[in-house]
Write a protein that holds these residues in place. Sequence first.
Motif, PDB file in Angstrom:
ATOM      1  N   GLU A 183      21.555 -54.054  23.192  1.00  0.00           N
ATOM      2  CA  GLU A 183      20.901 -53.242  22.281  1.00  0.00           C
ATOM      3  C   GLU A 183      21.321 -51.879  22.356  1.00  0.00           C
ATOM      4  OE1 GLU A 183      16.732 -53.233  24.633  1.00  0.00           O
ATOM      5  OE2 GLU A 183      17.600 -51.411  25.847  1.00  0.00           O
ATOM      6  N   PHE A 184      21.086 -51.006  21.228  1.00  0.00           N
ATOM      7  CA  PHE A 184      21.630 -49.484  21.268  1.00  0.00           C
ATOM      8  C   PHE A 184      20.540 -48.864  20.423  1.00  0.00           C
ATOM      9  CE2 PHE A 184      22.997 -52.067  17.627  1.00  0.00           C
ATOM     10  CZ  PHE A 184      22.780 -51.263  16.471  1.00  0.00           C
ATOM     11  N   PRO A 185      20.562 -47.452  20.696  1.00  0.00           N
ATOM     12  CA  PRO A 185      19.466 -46.521  20.047  1.00  0.00           C
ATOM     13  C   PRO A 185      19.980 -46.328  18.971  1.00  0.00           C
ATOM     14  CG  PRO A 185      20.851 -45.290  21.566  1.00  0.00           C
ATOM     15  CD  PRO A 185      21.185 -46.676  21.715  1.00  0.00           C
ATOM     16  N   LEU A 186      19.161 -46.022  17.706  1.00  0.00           N
ATOM     17  CA  LEU A 186      19.306 -45.541  16.458  1.00  0.00           C
ATOM     18  C   LEU A 186      18.379 -44.186  16.361  1.00  0.00           C
ATOM     19  CD1 LEU A 186      20.732 -45.913  13.528  1.00  0.00           C
ATOM     20  CD2 LEU A 186      18.707 -47.381  13.048  1.00  0.00           C
ATOM     21  N   SER A 187      19.094 -43.108  16.270  1.00  0.00           N
ATOM     22  CA  SER A 187      18.413 -41.832  15.904  1.00  0.00           C
ATOM     23  C   SER A 187      18.045 -41.415  14.403  1.00  0.00           C
ATOM     24  CB  SER A 187      19.007 -40.756  16.519  1.00  0.00           C
ATOM     25  OG  SER A 187      20.285 -40.522  16.111  1.00  0.00           O
ATOM     26  N   PRO A 188      17.111 -40.615  14.316  1.00  0.00           N
ATOM     27  CA  PRO A 188      16.760 -40.607  12.956  1.00  0.00           C
ATOM     28  C   PRO A 188      18.220 -39.792  12.217  1.00  0.00           C
ATOM     29  CG  PRO A 188      14.993 -39.527  14.118  1.00  0.00           C
ATOM     30  CD  PRO A 188      15.970 -40.023  15.033  1.00  0.00           C
ATOM     31  N   ASN A 189      18.122 -39.944  10.746  1.00  0.00           N
ATOM     32  CA  ASN A 189      19.303 -39.290   9.916  1.00  0.00           C
ATOM     33  C   ASN A 189      20.486 -39.821  10.377  1.00  0.00           C
ATOM     34  OD1 ASN A 189      20.218 -37.596   8.195  1.00  0.00           O
ATOM     35  ND2 ASN A 189      20.771 -35.958   9.573  1.00  0.00           N
ATOM     36  N   SER A 190      20.430 -41.198  10.802  1.00  0.00           N
ATOM     37  CA  SER A 190      21.913 -41.662  11.080  1.00  0.00           C
ATOM     38  C   SER A 190      22.215 -42.941   9.960  1.00  0.00           C
ATOM     39  CB  SER A 190      21.807 -42.290  12.524  1.00  0.00           C
ATOM     40  OG  SER A 190      21.457 -41.461  13.392  1.00  0.00           O
ATOM     41  N   LEU A 223      23.153 -39.680   7.906  1.00  0.00           N
ATOM     42  CA  LEU A 223      22.834 -39.786   6.607  1.00  0.00           C
ATOM     43  C   LEU A 223      22.475 -38.728   5.792  1.00  0.00           C
ATOM     44  CD1 LEU A 223      21.813 -42.603   5.128  1.00  0.00           C
ATOM     45  CD2 LEU A 223      19.360 -41.914   5.871  1.00  0.00           C
ATOM     46  N   ASP A 224      23.462 -38.412   4.727  1.00  0.00           N
ATOM     47  CA  ASP A 224      23.452 -37.165   4.012  1.00  0.00           C
ATOM     48  C   ASP A 224      22.772 -37.492   2.432  1.00  0.00           C
ATOM     49  OD1 ASP A 224      23.781 -34.811   2.776  1.00  0.00           O
ATOM     50  OD2 ASP A 224      26.002 -34.602   3.387  1.00  0.00           O
ATOM     51  N   PRO A 225      21.720 -36.820   2.107  1.00  0.00           N
ATOM     52  CA  PRO A 225      21.228 -37.202   0.948  1.00  0.00           C
ATOM     53  C   PRO A 225      22.194 -36.446  -0.093  1.00  0.00           C
ATOM     54  CG  PRO A 225      19.432 -36.468   2.161  1.00  0.00           C
ATOM     55  CD  PRO A 225      20.840 -36.328   3.068  1.00  0.00           C
ATOM     56  N   GLU A 226      22.943 -35.614   0.055  1.00  0.00           N
ATOM     57  CA  GLU A 226      23.736 -34.895  -0.855  1.00  0.00           C
ATOM     58  C   GLU A 226      24.925 -35.544  -1.126  1.00  0.00           C
ATOM     59  OE1 GLU A 226      23.963 -30.848   0.310  1.00  0.00           O
ATOM     60  OE2 GLU A 226      21.860 -30.529   0.373  1.00  0.00           O
ATOM     61  N   ASN A 227      25.424 -36.514  -0.275  1.00  0.00           N
ATOM     62  CA  ASN A 227      26.533 -37.453  -0.519  1.00  0.00           C
ATOM     63  C   ASN A 227      26.565 -38.155  -1.790  1.00  0.00           C
ATOM     64  OD1 ASN A 227      28.729 -39.181  -0.146  1.00  0.00           O
ATOM     65  ND2 ASN A 227      28.701 -38.818   1.967  1.00  0.00           N
ATOM     66  N   ASN A 228      27.809 -38.060  -2.542  1.00  0.00           N
ATOM     67  CA  ASN A 228      27.703 -38.774  -4.045  1.00  0.00           C
ATOM     68  C   ASN A 228      27.600 -40.370  -3.928  1.00  0.00           C
ATOM     69  OD1 ASN A 228      28.350 -36.204  -5.027  1.00  0.00           O
ATOM     70  ND2 ASN A 228      30.461 -36.623  -4.728  1.00  0.00           N
ATOM     71  N   GLU A 269      15.820 -42.479  -3.564  1.00  0.00           N
ATOM     72  CA  GLU A 269      15.509 -42.490  -2.242  1.00  0.00           C
ATOM     73  C   GLU A 269      15.381 -41.173  -2.009  1.00  0.00           C
ATOM     74  OE1 GLU A 269      13.576 -44.550  -0.574  1.00  0.00           O
ATOM     75  OE2 GLU A 269      14.228 -46.499  -1.563  1.00  0.00           O
ATOM     76  N   THR A 270      14.269 -40.332  -1.696  1.00  0.00           N
ATOM     77  CA  THR A 270      14.142 -39.015  -1.341  1.00  0.00           C
ATOM     78  C   THR A 270      13.307 -39.042   0.177  1.00  0.00           C
ATOM     79  OG1 THR A 270      12.168 -39.031  -2.407  1.00  0.00           O
ATOM     80  CG2 THR A 270      14.015 -38.348  -3.702  1.00  0.00           C
ATOM     81  N   HIS A 271      13.475 -37.827   0.475  1.00  0.00           N
ATOM     82  CA  HIS A 271      12.886 -37.121   1.899  1.00  0.00           C
ATOM     83  C   HIS A 271      13.255 -38.165   2.830  1.00  0.00           C
ATOM     84  CE1 HIS A 271      10.145 -34.957  -0.559  1.00  0.00           C
ATOM     85  NE2 HIS A 271       9.525 -35.983  -1.299  1.00  0.00           N
ATOM     86  N   LEU A 272      14.358 -38.206   3.218  1.00  0.00           N
ATOM     87  CA  LEU A 272      15.061 -39.049   4.038  1.00  0.00           C
ATOM     88  C   LEU A 272      15.380 -38.290   5.498  1.00  0.00           C
ATOM     89  CD1 LEU A 272      17.779 -40.939   1.944  1.00  0.00           C
ATOM     90  CD2 LEU A 272      15.505 -41.725   2.746  1.00  0.00           C
ATOM     91  N   GLU A 273      14.840 -37.297   5.583  1.00  0.00           N
ATOM     92  CA  GLU A 273      15.296 -36.458   6.934  1.00  0.00           C
ATOM     93  C   GLU A 273      14.914 -37.106   8.118  1.00  0.00           C
ATOM     94  OE1 GLU A 273      13.252 -35.434   4.553  1.00  0.00           O
ATOM     95  OE2 GLU A 273      14.652 -33.895   3.456  1.00  0.00           O
TER      96      GLU A 273
END
Length: 513
Positions: free
Chosen positions: A272-279, A415-420, A431-435
């Motif tokens: 197992e491993f953790p997965l944090s938000p915005n990853s 996880l960068d929403p502004e990435n091309n 997909e929006t509001h991915l913070e």
Amino acid sequence: MKPNAWLVAVKLTTVDFFQKTSITGFKLLVFLGNSKFLKTLWIPFLLTGVVAAAYITSHCLLYFELNPTVTYVNSFRHPVAEVPFPGISICSVNKISKRAVEEYARNITKMTKGLDEKDLIKRFELIGGLFDSTGFDIDDAYNLQVLLDTVFSTKPGFFDVYQFLKKLAPKCEELLLKCSWAGKIYPCNELFELRVSPEGFCCMFNYNRVGRKIMPVQVRHLNVIGTDMGLKVLLNSSVNDYFYSQRSTIGFIIQIFNSVFYPDILTGELSEFPLSPNSDMLVPLQINIINSDDEIRKYKIGQRLCYFADEQPRGYGIQYSQPECLLKCKLQNIQAVCNCIPFYTPRDFLDPPVSYCNLGHLECLSKYKVTWTSYRPTEETPDSLNEMEYALTCGACNPLCNLVEYEYQLDRSDLDPENNMFELDEFLFNETHLEESSLIRIYHPSPFCSQYKKQLIYSTNGLLANIGGILGVSIGCSLMSSIEIGYYATIKFYKYWKRSRETRSIGSLSNRL
């Protein structure tokens, strides 16, 4: 007084053996003649060789008896398409949904007069004791359990802990935003199912443990490779819905395990491993297949330390695995001590079924918790005995001789929403509001995996060759030499013994005459 026939036979056989044997070391004693100096010099070397040969040969046989198998790489090009994809468990760090607790408390206050909704919500924090029994006030927990029993039934203990926690758990439809398998987008509820494990209620993919009385269903395989061709999931952390967590982090715990094994981190068959938000987490899999040769069946299970599929212990049907065995061992101990089993226990584990542990059992569960968090190793050392003084002993829980092991690497980025890439990726498009979101991709990086073979360290011929080499180096002995020794120790000895008896009989008769 005439010498004994046995002693005469031994002496004659020994002299004859030394004169005619092919064992160079012994034969040289005869060639040295009456030279005491050379014999005194040679005999210690000869005895050293004999002792060394005996020691090394016995050590070799003992090691082979205790460790008869060896595992080696058989192939690096076994197709991954023939290997089941692992089971994947996505568990929110938050075990209890805040919205679900508020709704539950609201319904109870409507059913029971005199209860304050806010006070009841505060008291519901004690529910965390069902996940971790330490750190909670035992009396308050017991009083809450009495209340729940009273609300739902006049019969104490009727309250269904399993259904209670399932209703309060975060739902998969709230946690899983979007899912893809083998390059195709699916509704998440077609791939994932809310199922229970020691980590709580989790969203599980390709988990096919269905009970020891039922044949397992077909597991999923993956015949394509690449980061976007495996299992891809967009997750929502739902931080505002947190009510109880055992960890100081937020996000998810991702578990990877054999799809037909019960997922328990303590058994060692789960990673197992953790997965944090915005990853954005890439998880390339590495698969190792271990197959055992049928020749090792002739050795006892205690020597080879594994079970074949057709010799599994009773009580497991077709479902035996080491994790299953270890967990059952732990549950039997919990039942014996506290007269209940944890809510995450599969219903088919124990016969007859017993009640689930509730808040009234926290005192017992917390008292013996340290015992149930570790297992005593099969092969014990003085250090392990000290460290595992209070651990469970489950000696018969050996792994399967044929199994699949899953390993992985992790490659995390933001996880960068502004990435091309978002504009080019169909999965993330619009997909929006991915913070508070996370993306995980679990895939095969190669069409091939490693296959290992477990077999005997030596075949019968190999063992003879090894022992022959030891004897040859130590004392110049060969297979023919062993036949010689057998001949002189039996047939030749018998002839000298018989001749000596006949000589003694003739001598006795002459004396009487």
